[in-house]
Design an enzyme around this catalytic site. Structure first.
Site, PDB file in Angstrom:
ATOM      1  N   ALA A  24       2.690   6.150  -8.175  1.00  0.00           N
ATOM      2  CA  ALA A  24       4.086   6.452  -8.519  1.00  0.00           C
ATOM      3  C   ALA A  24       4.367   6.057  -9.975  1.00  0.00           C
ATOM      4  CB  ALA A  24       5.032   5.715  -7.570  1.00  0.00           C
ATOM      5  N   ASP A  51      -1.760  10.695  -3.202  1.00  0.00           N
ATOM      6  CA  ASP A  51      -0.623   9.826  -3.557  1.00  0.00           C
ATOM      7  C   ASP A  51       0.062  10.307  -4.834  1.00  0.00           C
ATOM      8  OD1 ASP A  51      -2.999   9.215  -4.839  1.00  0.00           O
ATOM      9  OD2 ASP A  51      -2.976   7.081  -4.373  1.00  0.00           O
ATOM     10  N   GLY A  55       1.590   2.939  -2.602  1.00  0.00           N
ATOM     11  CA  GLY A  55       1.235   3.823  -3.720  1.00  0.00           C
ATOM     12  C   GLY A  55       1.992   3.535  -5.000  1.00  0.00           C
ATOM     13  N   GLY A  97       0.817  -1.210   0.000  1.00  0.00           N
ATOM     14  CA  GLY A  97       0.000   0.000   0.000  1.00  0.00           C
ATOM     15  C   GLY A  97       0.849   1.256   0.000  1.00  0.00           C
ATOM     16  N   SER A 101       0.859   2.315  -7.767  1.00  0.00           N
ATOM     17  CA  SER A 101       0.092   2.712  -8.961  1.00  0.00           C
ATOM     18  C   SER A 101       0.244   4.204  -9.236  1.00  0.00           C
ATOM     19  CB  SER A 101      -1.393   2.404  -8.777  1.00  0.00           C
ATOM     20  OG  SER A 101      -1.566   1.068  -8.469  1.00  0.00           O
TER      21      SER A 101
HETATM   22  O1  PMV Z   1      -4.860   2.846   0.909  1.00  0.00           O
HETATM   23  P1  PMV Z   1      -4.005   3.996   0.522  1.00  0.00           P
HETATM   24  O2  PMV Z   1      -2.650   3.929   1.145  1.00  0.00           O
HETATM   25  O3  PMV Z   1      -3.946   4.210  -0.956  1.00  0.00           O
HETATM   26  O4  PMV Z   1      -4.666   5.301   1.150  1.00  0.00           O
HETATM   27  C1  PMV Z   1      -5.992   5.677   0.885  1.00  0.00           C
HETATM   28  C2  PMV Z   1      -6.292   6.969   1.571  1.00  0.00           C
HETATM   29  C3  PMV Z   1      -7.722   7.443   1.412  1.00  0.00           C
HETATM   30  O5  PMV Z   1      -7.837   8.704   2.066  1.00  0.00           O
HETATM   31  C4  PMV Z   1      -8.687   6.468   2.089  1.00  0.00           C
HETATM   32  C5  PMV Z   1      -8.118   7.578  -0.046  1.00  0.00           C
HETATM   33  C6  PMV Z   1      -7.541   8.771  -0.768  1.00  0.00           C
HETATM   34  O6  PMV Z   1      -7.392   8.682  -1.998  1.00  0.00           O
HETATM   35  O7  PMV Z   1      -7.263   9.806  -0.153  1.00  0.00           O
END
Ligand code: PMV
Length: 297
Positions: free
Chosen positions: A95, A136, A91, A89, A93
């Site tokens: 990146a 992200d 990120g 998790g 995708s």
């Molecule tokens: O699951 P991750 O690490 O991609 O984080 C998601 C974070 C959220 O706030 C739930 C979604 C977003 O795009 O901000």
């Protein structure tokens, strides 16, 4: 034939996940593991070689959106690889999306500002994933640590030192899209999270680690109330705090992926052991990494 190589960092959400999907701020930091994209002009038909990626849609959409906008269509070989597993998790995708768009801009000599890369990257995420705040994408472009508001309304780099962070992987891959779609929005909770984000911003910049850790634990409590934490993430956070961390929280959508703890340097080892005892895996990364960049070939 011309060849370009770029890289972009992964990310960790420090504060404000979920609320940031609803027009609230968050704080995100970029991390040391990176993804790499190589672009080469070829004679035969375009193709993508992405052995570590299950879903090449982010690369395909990035090329489509870029080519349509700038009316370009060379035949390209695109190769991607990553320092880290997409399971964590971190990120990958977003990146890969950012590194692809940046590589295309360098290949075709199209000058893009960070904000323009963000708009293109965010469009890709919305088309492939449907939901998301874009935090992200911003982390992959700007690097460092950012105060970010939904859709890039605010992208403010924060001047902070590297943090003594410990990252524990829960062993379960989070389903971010479904967690976002199934969340019952609670604006009272989001308002409280916003207060935490604003306070964390000030404390991070002042280097007040103890207070920042406490704010992490408070943020985790609100994420529990939103129903996105798990027993395992809760246990890993509690164990980290019991063994000396200033504070701990899940990071990202919840349901799995990673938790983060902030700890005094002399407690890092005991916090790591406590997380391992709860079944977590320690992932060794630094934060505050450089944003998207060209790599030497
Ligand atoms: O699951 P991750 O690490 O991609 O984080 C998601 C974070 C959220 O706030 C739930 C979604 C977003 O795009 O901000």
């Amino acid at each position: 034939m011309k060849k370009i190589k770029t890289s972009a960092p992964g990310k960790l959400m420090l504060f404000g996940e979920h609320a940031v999907v609803y027009d609230y701020p968050c704080i995100v930091t970029s991390i040391s593991p990176r993804v790499y994209v190589e672009i080469e002009g070829i004679k035969e038909r375009s193709r993508i070689e992405a052995p570590q990626v299950k879903n090449t849609q982010f690369v395909e959409r990035s090329i489509d959106i870029f080519n349509k906008k700038y009316h370009l269509s060379d035949n390209l070989l695109i190769r991607t690889y990553s320092d880290f597993s997409s399971q964590y998790g971190f990120g990958s995708s977003s990146a890969i999306t950012v590194a692809t768009i940046y590589a295309l801009s360098k290949y075709y000599k199209v000058e893009l500002t960070n904000k323009e890369i963000f708009e293109l990257g965010f469009k890709v995420v919305k088309q492939v994933q449907g939901v998301g705040s874009g935090f992200d994408i911003a982390a992959a472009i700007y690097g460092g640590t950012l105060y970010f508001v939904t859709g890039g309304k605010v992208i403010e780099p924060l001047s902070i030192d590297k943090l003594p962070l410990i990252i524990g992987y829960s062993g379960i891959k989070a389903d971010t899209s479904n967690l976002i779609k199934n969340l019952k929005a609670d604006f009272n909770i989001f308002d409280n999270i916003k207060k935490i984000v604003e306070s964390a911003k000030l404390n991070l910049v002042k280097g007040e680690l103890e207070k920042t850790g406490e704010l992490m634990s408070q943020n985790h409590m609100y994420l529990q109330q939103l129903g996105v934490s798990t027993k395992k993430l809760d246990n890993m956070c509690l164990a980290a705090i019991s063994s000396g961390a200033y504070g701990a929280k899940l990071s990202g959508a919840g349901g799995g992926d990673c938790m983060i703890a902030l700890a005094p340097l002399d407690k890092m080892k005991s916090v790591e052991s406590a997380i391992i005892n709860m079944g977590g895996e320690i992932i060794d990364v630094n934060n505050n990494s450089q944003g998207v960049k060209l790599e030497n070939i």
